[in-house]
Design a protein around this motif. Structure first.
Motif, PDB file in Angstrom:
ATOM      1  N   VAL A 163       8.834  17.693 -37.613  1.00 45.92           N
ATOM      2  CA  VAL A 163       7.641  18.384 -37.312  1.00 45.92           C
ATOM      3  C   VAL A 163       7.953  18.754 -35.870  1.00 45.92           C
ATOM      4  CG1 VAL A 163       5.266  18.854 -36.856  1.00 45.92           C
ATOM      5  CG2 VAL A 163       6.162  17.472 -38.938  1.00 45.92           C
ATOM      6  N   TRP A 164       7.856  20.028 -35.384  1.00 42.08           N
ATOM      7  CA  TRP A 164       8.079  20.388 -34.010  1.00 42.08           C
ATOM      8  C   TRP A 164       6.841  21.146 -33.263  1.00 42.08           C
ATOM      9  CZ3 TRP A 164      12.706  20.625 -30.551  1.00 42.08           C
ATOM     10  CH2 TRP A 164      13.919  20.002 -31.211  1.00 42.08           C
ATOM     11  N   MET A 165       6.431  20.849 -32.133  1.00 45.05           N
ATOM     12  CA  MET A 165       5.353  21.618 -31.454  1.00 45.05           C
ATOM     13  C   MET A 165       5.898  22.776 -30.871  1.00 45.05           C
ATOM     14  SD  MET A 165       2.127  21.956 -31.217  1.00 45.05           S
ATOM     15  CE  MET A 165       1.646  20.312 -31.272  1.00 45.05           C
ATOM     16  N   LEU A 166       5.407  23.965 -31.239  1.00 43.33           N
ATOM     17  CA  LEU A 166       5.945  25.088 -30.682  1.00 43.33           C
ATOM     18  C   LEU A 166       4.982  25.793 -29.435  1.00 43.33           C
ATOM     19  CD1 LEU A 166       7.337  27.064 -33.549  1.00 43.33           C
ATOM     20  CD2 LEU A 166       8.533  24.874 -32.290  1.00 43.33           C
ATOM     21  N   GLY A 167       5.500  26.643 -28.552  1.00 38.05           N
ATOM     22  CA  GLY A 167       4.503  26.986 -27.807  1.00 38.05           C
ATOM     23  C   GLY A 167       5.090  27.933 -26.588  1.00 38.05           C
ATOM     24  N   SER A 168       4.069  28.719 -25.816  1.00 39.71           N
ATOM     25  CA  SER A 168       4.601  29.335 -24.695  1.00 39.71           C
ATOM     26  C   SER A 168       3.723  29.185 -23.523  1.00 39.71           C
ATOM     27  CB  SER A 168       4.728  30.718 -24.890  1.00 39.71           C
ATOM     28  OG  SER A 168       3.597  31.220 -25.342  1.00 39.71           O
ATOM     29  N   SER A 169       2.958  27.973 -23.459  1.00 43.14           N
ATOM     30  CA  SER A 169       2.167  27.579 -22.434  1.00 43.14           C
ATOM     31  C   SER A 169       2.227  26.291 -22.204  1.00 43.14           C
ATOM     32  CB  SER A 169       0.626  27.990 -22.916  1.00 43.14           C
ATOM     33  OG  SER A 169       0.223  27.103 -23.895  1.00 43.14           O
ATOM     34  N   MET A 170       1.317  25.831 -20.963  1.00 40.44           N
ATOM     35  CA  MET A 170       1.176  24.202 -20.549  1.00 40.44           C
ATOM     36  C   MET A 170       0.396  23.584 -21.449  1.00 40.44           C
ATOM     37  SD  MET A 170       3.179  24.340 -17.978  1.00 40.44           S
ATOM     38  CE  MET A 170       2.782  22.578 -17.517  1.00 40.44           C
ATOM     39  N   TRP A 171      -0.378  24.188 -22.247  1.00 40.39           N
ATOM     40  CA  TRP A 171      -1.380  23.674 -23.317  1.00 40.39           C
ATOM     41  C   TRP A 171      -0.296  23.020 -24.201  1.00 40.39           C
ATOM     42  CZ3 TRP A 171      -2.052  23.494 -28.384  1.00 40.39           C
ATOM     43  CH2 TRP A 171      -3.417  22.713 -28.784  1.00 40.39           C
ATOM     44  N   SER A 172       0.921  23.813 -24.961  1.00 38.61           N
ATOM     45  CA  SER A 172       1.375  23.199 -25.726  1.00 38.61           C
ATOM     46  C   SER A 172       2.230  22.313 -25.357  1.00 38.61           C
ATOM     47  CB  SER A 172       2.253  24.240 -26.448  1.00 38.61           C
ATOM     48  OG  SER A 172       3.093  25.065 -25.557  1.00 38.61           O
ATOM     49  N   SER A 173       2.593  22.217 -24.259  1.00 37.49           N
ATOM     50  CA  SER A 173       3.288  21.314 -23.688  1.00 37.49           C
ATOM     51  C   SER A 173       2.605  19.913 -23.646  1.00 37.49           C
ATOM     52  CB  SER A 173       3.791  21.372 -22.208  1.00 37.49           C
ATOM     53  OG  SER A 173       4.311  20.290 -21.644  1.00 37.49           O
ATOM     54  N   ALA A 174       1.327  19.785 -23.141  1.00 37.08           N
ATOM     55  CA  ALA A 174       0.502  18.639 -23.221  1.00 37.08           C
ATOM     56  C   ALA A 174       0.155  18.330 -24.788  1.00 37.08           C
ATOM     57  CB  ALA A 174      -0.941  19.064 -22.727  1.00 37.08           C
ATOM     58  N   ALA A 175       0.222  19.191 -25.820  1.00 38.46           N
ATOM     59  CA  ALA A 175       0.072  18.966 -27.142  1.00 38.46           C
ATOM     60  C   ALA A 175       1.281  18.184 -27.639  1.00 38.46           C
ATOM     61  CB  ALA A 175      -0.254  20.120 -27.916  1.00 38.46           C
ATOM     62  N   ALA A 176       2.257  18.507 -27.249  1.00 37.47           N
ATOM     63  CA  ALA A 176       3.601  17.832 -27.671  1.00 37.47           C
ATOM     64  C   ALA A 176       3.744  16.451 -27.166  1.00 37.47           C
ATOM     65  CB  ALA A 176       4.772  18.752 -27.264  1.00 37.47           C
ATOM     66  N   VAL A 177       3.062  16.174 -26.086  1.00 39.84           N
ATOM     67  CA  VAL A 177       3.062  15.110 -25.337  1.00 39.84           C
ATOM     68  C   VAL A 177       2.129  14.294 -26.181  1.00 39.84           C
ATOM     69  CG1 VAL A 177       2.366  13.640 -23.403  1.00 39.84           C
ATOM     70  CG2 VAL A 177       3.870  15.483 -23.180  1.00 39.84           C
ATOM     71  N   GLU A 178       0.861  14.664 -26.419  1.00 41.63           N
ATOM     72  CA  GLU A 178      -0.236  13.925 -27.053  1.00 41.63           C
ATOM     73  C   GLU A 178       0.033  13.231 -28.490  1.00 41.63           C
ATOM     74  OE1 GLU A 178      -4.668  14.823 -28.951  1.00 41.63           O
ATOM     75  OE2 GLU A 178      -3.653  16.400 -27.699  1.00 41.63           O
ATOM     76  N   PHE A 179       0.934  14.200 -29.279  1.00 42.15           N
ATOM     77  CA  PHE A 179       1.299  14.025 -30.535  1.00 42.15           C
ATOM     78  C   PHE A 179       2.623  13.082 -30.649  1.00 42.15           C
ATOM     79  CE2 PHE A 179      -1.818  16.868 -31.437  1.00 42.15           C
ATOM     80  CZ  PHE A 179      -2.728  16.316 -32.205  1.00 42.15           C
ATOM     81  N   GLY A 180       3.476  13.145 -29.778  1.00 41.22           N
ATOM     82  CA  GLY A 180       4.646  12.398 -29.597  1.00 41.22           C
ATOM     83  C   GLY A 180       5.717  13.369 -30.304  1.00 41.22           C
ATOM     84  N   LEU A 181       5.705  14.482 -30.235  1.00 43.51           N
ATOM     85  CA  LEU A 181       6.563  15.348 -31.227  1.00 43.51           C
ATOM     86  C   LEU A 181       7.636  16.166 -30.272  1.00 43.51           C
ATOM     87  CD1 LEU A 181       3.845  17.281 -33.197  1.00 43.51           C
ATOM     88  CD2 LEU A 181       5.544  15.525 -34.041  1.00 43.51           C
ATOM     89  N   PRO A 182       8.583  16.562 -30.686  1.00 43.12           N
ATOM     90  CA  PRO A 182       9.695  17.234 -30.134  1.00 43.12           C
ATOM     91  C   PRO A 182       9.053  18.773 -29.796  1.00 43.12           C
ATOM     92  CG  PRO A 182      10.241  17.200 -32.523  1.00 43.12           C
ATOM     93  CD  PRO A 182       9.362  16.178 -32.289  1.00 43.12           C
ATOM     94  N   TYR A 183       9.436  19.475 -28.818  1.00 41.41           N
ATOM     95  CA  TYR A 183       8.894  20.569 -28.145  1.00 41.41           C
ATOM     96  C   TYR A 183       9.706  21.755 -28.018  1.00 41.41           C
ATOM     97  CZ  TYR A 183       6.325  23.183 -24.811  1.00 41.41           C
ATOM     98  OH  TYR A 183       5.343  24.074 -24.151  1.00 41.41           O
ATOM     99  N   SER A 184       9.499  22.805 -28.566  1.00 43.97           N
ATOM    100  CA  SER A 184      10.057  24.334 -28.132  1.00 43.97           C
ATOM    101  C   SER A 184       9.445  25.093 -27.624  1.00 43.97           C
ATOM    102  CB  SER A 184      10.529  24.792 -29.644  1.00 43.97           C
ATOM    103  OG  SER A 184      11.491  25.772 -29.458  1.00 43.97           O
TER     104      SER A 184
END
Length: 328
Positions: A163-184
């Protein structure tokens, strides 16, 4: 690489999907690491509305490349159904499946409303709860006594999709950190916060059951050709596409000849925001140099490339040229 199944003018959505399959087979042999497909709705521009359907076919047409969603727009679905779809893919293609998730609608507000099962209430902004539930379904991590704790997501097999967290904002960056997921990060879509999002993610990440350390990638546009002049000519199609989309115009991808004429009528291009361009355009050597510079400054080891041009043969050739340059 990320494929959006772009529909060229004078072609059809069916042909665009066939083009995606052809492209997947090519890049599988060229050594690319991943083939991700996006989800968009009610567009004449992009054909793929259901990445999971295309991935089932593409997995059968390829041998080694990882296949995944870039991404599944989770607010449209129940977490259990997404878990079932991607466990199916994992059962078919073990240890090759990525599940990229995002909270964007993949279309306009009317499409988002039409995708809702219950339309009498406002759409809930419960994305974090959805992610928690999805991860619990995939990993049997509901607490004891939870009503879903006894559910086994079929087909049951060891392992599961990554599972990867995707996004184009600072919100998605924080969500990836919160869940401990890789981030794109989707730089090709919104280039303003790329550095801040990646650096914040890497700085704030703490080890989780999903990753021992931060893993981030950035999705960029790329167009390669034998000469700079040809690459810039081909890029006129996506330049026009980007201007049209800002105006709510979702027509198919124009030929470069038509795009040059229309861009001339539209006048000067707006200044592009962000530290790096959305699209890296040029000869393979130049594009490689700029991609490596970007990756080095961001401290990441992988980039995702997305290529939209009008002619399928030129799109295939762009990926060939880039792969050849990195193989040197």
């Amino acid at each position: 690489m990320l494929d959006q199944s772009p529909i060229p003018a004078s072609s059809t959505p069916g042909q665009a999907l066939a083009n995606s399959i052809e492209l997947a087979k090519l890049v599988d042999g060229l050594g690319y690491n991943r083939f991700w497909m996006s989800e968009h709705h009610a567009m004449d521009t992009l054909a793929c509305t259901a990445p999971e359907v295309m991935l089932a076919r593409i997995g059968a047409e390829t041998k080694r490349i990882r296949i995944g969603s870039g991404g599944i727009m989770l607010p449209h679905y129940t977490s259990l159904k997404v878990a079932e779809c991607f466990r199916m893919l994992h059962a078919l293609y073990p240890d090759r499946v990525d599940l990229g998730i995002g909270r964007a609608p993949g279309g306009g507000p009317i499409e988002a409303l039409a995708l809702k099962r219950e339309r009498k209430t406002r759409m809930l902004d419960d994305f974090p709860d959805q992610v928690s539930e999805l991860l619990a379904f995939l990993g049997h991590r509901f607490p004891e006594g939870h009503p879903f704790a006894g559910i086994r997501v079929s087909p049951e097999m060891p392992g599961g999709p990554d599972v990867w967290m995707l996004g184009s904002s600072m919100w998605s960056s924080a969500a990836a950190v919160e869940f401990g997921l890789p981030y794109s990060f989707a730089h090709f879509f919104s280039p303003v916060n790329t550095r801040a999002a990646i650096e914040t993610y890497r700085r704030s990440f703490t080890p989780s059951i999903f990753r021992n350390e931060a893993e981030a990638t950035v999705a960029v546009g790329v167009i390669c050709a034998e000469t700079q002049e040809e690459a810039e000519f081909l890029a006129s199609s996506v330049q026009l596409l980007q201007r049209r989309i800002r105006q709510g115009d979702r027509r198919p991808v124009a030929s470069p000849e038509d795009a040059v004429r229309e861009l001339r009528l539209l006048g000067d291009m707006p200044m592009e925001e962000g530290e790096w361009p959305r699209y890296f355009v040029g000869t393979p050597a130049l594009v490689r140099e700029r991609l490596e510079q970007m990756a080095g400054e961001l401290g990441i080891g992988e980039l995702i490339v997305n290529t939209i041009v009008w002619e399928q043969a030129k799109r295939l050739r762009s990926y060939e040229l880039l792969a050849g340059e990195f193989a040197k």
